[in-house]
Design an enzyme around this catalytic site. Structure first.
Site, PDB file in Angstrom:
ATOM      1  N   SER A  26       6.101  -2.366  -0.030  1.00 26.00           N
ATOM      2  CA  SER A  26       5.412  -3.142   0.999  1.00 26.00           C
ATOM      3  C   SER A  26       4.029  -2.546   1.232  1.00 26.00           C
ATOM      4  CB  SER A  26       6.258  -3.128   2.285  1.00 26.00           C
ATOM      5  OG  SER A  26       5.763  -4.063   3.213  1.00 26.00           O
ATOM      6  N   ASN A  27       3.412  -2.843   2.356  1.00 23.78           N
ATOM      7  CA  ASN A  27       2.099  -2.287   2.702  1.00 23.78           C
ATOM      8  C   ASN A  27       2.045  -2.116   4.219  1.00 23.78           C
ATOM      9  OD1 ASN A  27       0.856  -4.755   4.000  1.00 23.78           O
ATOM     10  ND2 ASN A  27       1.449  -5.587   2.008  1.00 23.78           N
ATOM     11  N   PRO A  28       1.038  -1.379   4.713  1.00 24.26           N
ATOM     12  CA  PRO A  28       1.070  -1.041   6.155  1.00 24.26           C
ATOM     13  C   PRO A  28       0.504  -2.111   7.089  1.00 24.26           C
ATOM     14  CG  PRO A  28      -0.711   0.131   5.079  1.00 24.26           C
ATOM     15  CD  PRO A  28      -0.077  -0.713   4.018  1.00 24.26           C
TER      16      PRO A  28
END
Ligand code: C5P
Length: 207
Positions: A26-28
């Site tokens: 995923s990503n932040p």
């Protein structure tokens, strides 16, 4: 006679691309940008559908929230809801890749191994293929360098009406940073603004 309410579809947050039942890439992305746009749009009398990846944010009151996890699920909801709306704003940080398969059981610890990734569908590109003349599509381009050049390339590739280019400086809150509005007719506007100031700017410029 009452004016027809403008309907807006907004995407927000990250996507999760599963490796096995409990692990994902995923990503932040916090989802803040999309939620701020949704809140502003609702307060200003628009009908809002918010398709959101996992976030810790409270959905703005009165907004129709559709929760998704993966890019494929997000694409399905965006394609399903797009024909009903006037404007689409894709503020989600969609993962560009997903594991080529999701293992059914939790993987056991093992030594070095390679995870094979395959590209996710480009949602903006696919939705722009079903766009009617009276609909508008807006995307974001987060770039670490060559912001204008890269954002213009994305605007053309995805065949959208407006792309909003920004840098990682835009992460977090309360900080001013350069934001570019690049329209499909070639017009470019640059502002130094905070994330919170962006929603009114968007609506001022597209309506
Ligand atoms: O990841 P990228 O920089 O190409 O994202 C630019 C825009 O494209 C964003 O508005 C994002 O929501 C959208 N996007 C998409 N489908 C993807 C990746 C990004 O619609 N697979």
């Amino acid at each position: 006679m009452a004016r027809k309410k403008i309907k807006i579809l907004i995407s927000a947050g990250p996507t999760r691309e599963y490796i096995d039942p409990i692990r994902f890439i995923s990503n932040p992305s916090s989802g803040k940008m999309g939620y701020l746009i949704a809140e502003y749009a609702k307060k200003n009398g628009f009908d809002v559908i918010l398709v959101s990846g996992p976030t810790h944010l409270e959905p703005p009151e009165g907004v129709k929230l559709i929760k998704v996890e993966t890019a494929k699920q997000m694409e399905k909801e965006i394609l399903k809801n797009f024909p009903k709306v006037d404007i689409l704003i894709m503020a989600a940080a969609v993962s560009d890749w997903r594991p080529y398969r999701k293992f059914k059981r939790k993987l056991k610890r093992k030594n070095q191994w390679a995870l094979k990734l395959i590209p996710n569908p480009d949602i903006l590109k696919n939705v722009s293929n079903i766009k009617k003349e009276n609909q508008k599509i807006i995307g974001f381009a987060l770039e670490t360098d060559n912001i204008l050049k890269n954002a213009i390339k994305k605007l053309k590739e995805k065949k959208i009406d407006l792309i909003i280019g920004n840098t990682p400086d835009f992460f977090g809150e309360g900080k001013k940073s350069d934001v570019f509005f690049i329209f499909k007719d070639g017009k470019v506007l640059k502002f130094k603004i905070k994330k919170e100031q962006l929603p009114p700017k968007i609506f001022e410029l597209i309506l």
